[in-house]
Enzyme design. Structure first.
Site, short mmCIF file in Angstrom:
data_model
loop_
_atom_site.label_atom_id
_atom_site.label_comp_id
_atom_site.label_asym_id
_atom_site.label_seq_id
_atom_site.Cartn_x
_atom_site.Cartn_y
_atom_site.Cartn_z
N CYS A 129 58.98 46.53 44.93
CA CYS A 129 59.25 45.53 43.89
C CYS A 129 60.57 44.81 44.13
O CYS A 129 60.73 43.66 43.75
CB CYS A 129 59.22 46.16 42.51
SG CYS A 129 60.10 47.70 42.42
N LYS A 161 49.21 57.90 33.82
CA LYS A 161 48.05 57.33 34.53
C LYS A 161 48.52 56.73 35.86
O LYS A 161 49.16 55.69 35.90
CB LYS A 161 47.37 56.23 33.71
CG LYS A 161 45.97 55.96 34.28
CD LYS A 161 45.47 54.56 34.15
CE LYS A 161 45.98 53.55 35.11
NZ LYS A 161 45.49 53.69 36.51
N GLU A 177 55.48 36.59 43.85
CA GLU A 177 55.64 37.87 44.54
C GLU A 177 54.43 38.08 45.46
O GLU A 177 53.29 38.08 45.00
CB GLU A 177 55.71 38.99 43.51
CG GLU A 177 55.86 40.36 44.12
CD GLU A 177 56.07 41.46 43.08
OE1 GLU A 177 55.28 41.54 42.13
OE2 GLU A 177 57.03 42.23 43.24
N GLU A 235 58.95 47.89 34.17
CA GLU A 235 59.63 47.61 35.45
C GLU A 235 58.63 46.77 36.24
O GLU A 235 57.59 47.29 36.68
CB GLU A 235 59.98 48.92 36.14
CG GLU A 235 61.05 48.77 37.19
CD GLU A 235 60.46 48.67 38.57
OE1 GLU A 235 60.25 47.51 39.03
OE2 GLU A 235 60.22 49.70 39.19
#
Ligand code: NDP
Length: 497
Positions: free
Chosen positions: A304, A195, A401, A270
């Site tokens: 990331c 997906k 983040e 992750e």
């Protein structure tokens, strides 16, 4: 001419309503629903895509189960599997320009970056993993069973595919994230329901066609676009899925782990990061300044592993911050198709608002915006490369983040101070060290609790180098032979002779 004109193949692809890919066939969503994907450089509609939900996920899982249990994939030799994977890599390379154009249009990244990094890295990942298909091995084990002292045994392990794997990927590297996930799953003989992110549904569909062309049998890889809360959640909790692999935010990573508890499927994650990038006074300052700017501004900061916390040794703090700010100011912001562009748009209006919100919170909490800090223009989702100073460790901009071209800077005194600051985060994905003192570099590399430590470089990725997170940055590793572990079960066979 500085702006690339998109080729006919991509134009045709975009003007065709895109469907789901199940059993090597393009099919509409059962509900008939569709959604649109936008070009983030303009905010205009790029393509219409079928919107799958739980029902389509179920059909795709059944197709993957059949391909795992009875299709040619199940009986194919490892060598033939490897050959198909190598061919996928080669076909990605052959379609370099088309893939790169799609990535730029759907994600916004500069075409030069997609051409040099995203697409070649994806091709290489398939070729690297193709080599592993013939090298999935178990061990023989000498047994010493205390309650059967005279018995002899032949004991060995088999490494077998886990089964049907669900994979949910984000929008920052649409093709490459698909490759990172599909490569190890296929090399080890699993079948997949993938997906993609709703913001970037196109690359995986283009790849699906190429995989079928390379000889991948029906049902081995199925692509179901749709929303996270519907299609994604259905995949994570589906009882017919044996493993779920996810890349994205830590917040959604937690939901995935919870969704997996029903049938206790295997999980690899992750997740996010807030990676420290540390510059010592004895570094090559020019290289450290350029490298620190690249560490945060690459891919508009939507990476990331982005070096989003820049720590600089006291003596050279002003010089390094001024250098990074100078680079930020000089960057050309624009449409990724323009060859002069250094920094493209953020992926979506939502991401633009998110990044702006973080910077505003920094301002309100008393941080100093050294440069940038605002949206660029009023068309598309552009945000200026931003350097923030005079922060405190408890500010949102330091703790969370941001996932945009925004770096927070602070000074440190010595190696111990640098290590303390580096580890002062719930995340542990990446990190950078800039110094000419190799002993200092190795000492600090050992102390940092993160999955990757870059020394005198940043954002270097290679199919052979494992990637993943300590702490809240994830479970398991992608790439390298370590990635194969999370796609295989180990079976012990114990034979009394
Ligand atoms: P998400 O974590 O929401 O998205 C990643 C993937 O998960 C997408 O395919 C998404 O689907 C899917 N998803 C969302 N909700 C669910 C759910 N409940 N169950 C299953 N799958 C789900 O990231 P966002 O796009 O919302 O970005 C938000 C923030 O996440 C960013 O600002 C950044 O901080 C972080 N992020 C980190 C990434 C990384 O590489 N570590 C990558 C992307 C984001 P869909 O998009 O279709 O809704």
């Amino acid at each position: 001419m500085t702006t690339t004109t998109v080729g006919k193949r991509v134009q045709d692809f975009l003007s065709t309503p895109q469907q789901l890919f199940i059993n090597n066939d393009y099919v509409p969503a059962k509900s008939g629903k569709t959604f649109t994907t936008l070009n983030p450089a303009t905010g205009e509609v790029l393509a219409t895509v079928a919107e799958g939900d739980a029902e389509d996920i179920d059909i795709a899982v059944q197709a993957a189960r059949k391909a795992f249990s009875d299709g040619p994939w199940a009986t194919m030799s490892p060598s033939d599997r490897g050959r198909i994977m190598w061919k996928i890599g080669d076909l990605i390379s052959e379609h370099l320009e088309e893939f790169a154009e799609l990535e730029t249009l759907d994600n916004g990244k500069p075409l030069s970056v997609a051409l040099a990094a995203d697409v070649p890295l994806a091709a290489e990942l398939f070729r690297y993993m193709a080599g592993w298909a013939t090298k999935i091995e178990g061990n023989t084990i000498g047994l010493s069973v205390p309650f059967l002292p005279d018995a002899q045994f032949h004991a060995y392990t088999l490494r077998e595919p886990i089964g049907v794997v669900g994979q949910i990927i984000p929008w920052n590297f649409p093709l490459l994230m698909a490759a990172w996930k599909l490569g190890p799953a296929l090399a080890t003989g699993n079948t997949v329901v993938l997906k993609p992110a709703e913001q970037t549904p196109l690359a995986a569909l283009f790849l699906a066609e190429i995989m079928a062309q390379a000889g991948l049998p029906p049902g081995v890889v199925n692509v179901v676009n749709g929303l996270g809360e519907t299609a994604g959640a259905a995949l994570a909790s589906h009882p017919g899925v044996d493993k779920i692999a996810f890349t994205g935010s830590t917040e959604v990573g937690r939901l995935i782990a919870k969704g997996a508890t029903g049938n206790l499927k295997k999980v690899s994650l992750e997740l996010g990061g807030k990676s420290p990038n540390i510059v010592f006074a004895d570094a090559d300052i020019d290289a450290a300044v350029a490298g620190s700017a690249q560490a945060i501004f690459f891919n508009q900061g939507q990476c990331c592993v982005a070096g989003s916390r820049l720590y600089v040794e006291d003596d050279i703090f002003d010089e390094v911050v001024a250098g990074v700010a100078e680079i930020a100011k000089s960057m050309k912001i624009g449409d990724g198709l323009d060859s002069r562009t250094d920094l493209g748009p953020l992926v979506s209006d939502e991401q633009l608002r998110r990044v702006s919100g973080f910077v505003d919170s920094g301002r309100e909490q008393g941080a100093e915006i050294v440069t940038g800090g605002h949206r660029d223009g009023d068309r598309g989702y552009f945000f200026q490369p931003t350097v923030i100073s005079h922060t405190r460790p408890d500010m949102k901009v330091v703790e969370e983040e941001i996932f945009g071209p925004v770096v927070v800077v602070a000074a440190f005194k010595d190696l111990a101070d640098a290590a303390r600051l580096a580890n002062d985060s719930p995340y542990g994905l990446g990190s950078g060290i800039w110094t000419k003192d190799i002993s200092k570099a190795h000492k600090l590399a050992k102390q940092i609790r993160a999955g990757t430590v870059y020394v005198n470089c940043y954002n270097v990725f290679d199919a052979a180098m494992p990637f993943g997170g300590y702490k809240e940055s994830g479970w398991g590793r992608e790439m390298g032979h370590q990635a194969l572990d999370s796609y295989t079960e180990v079976k012990s066979v114990c034979v009394r002779l």
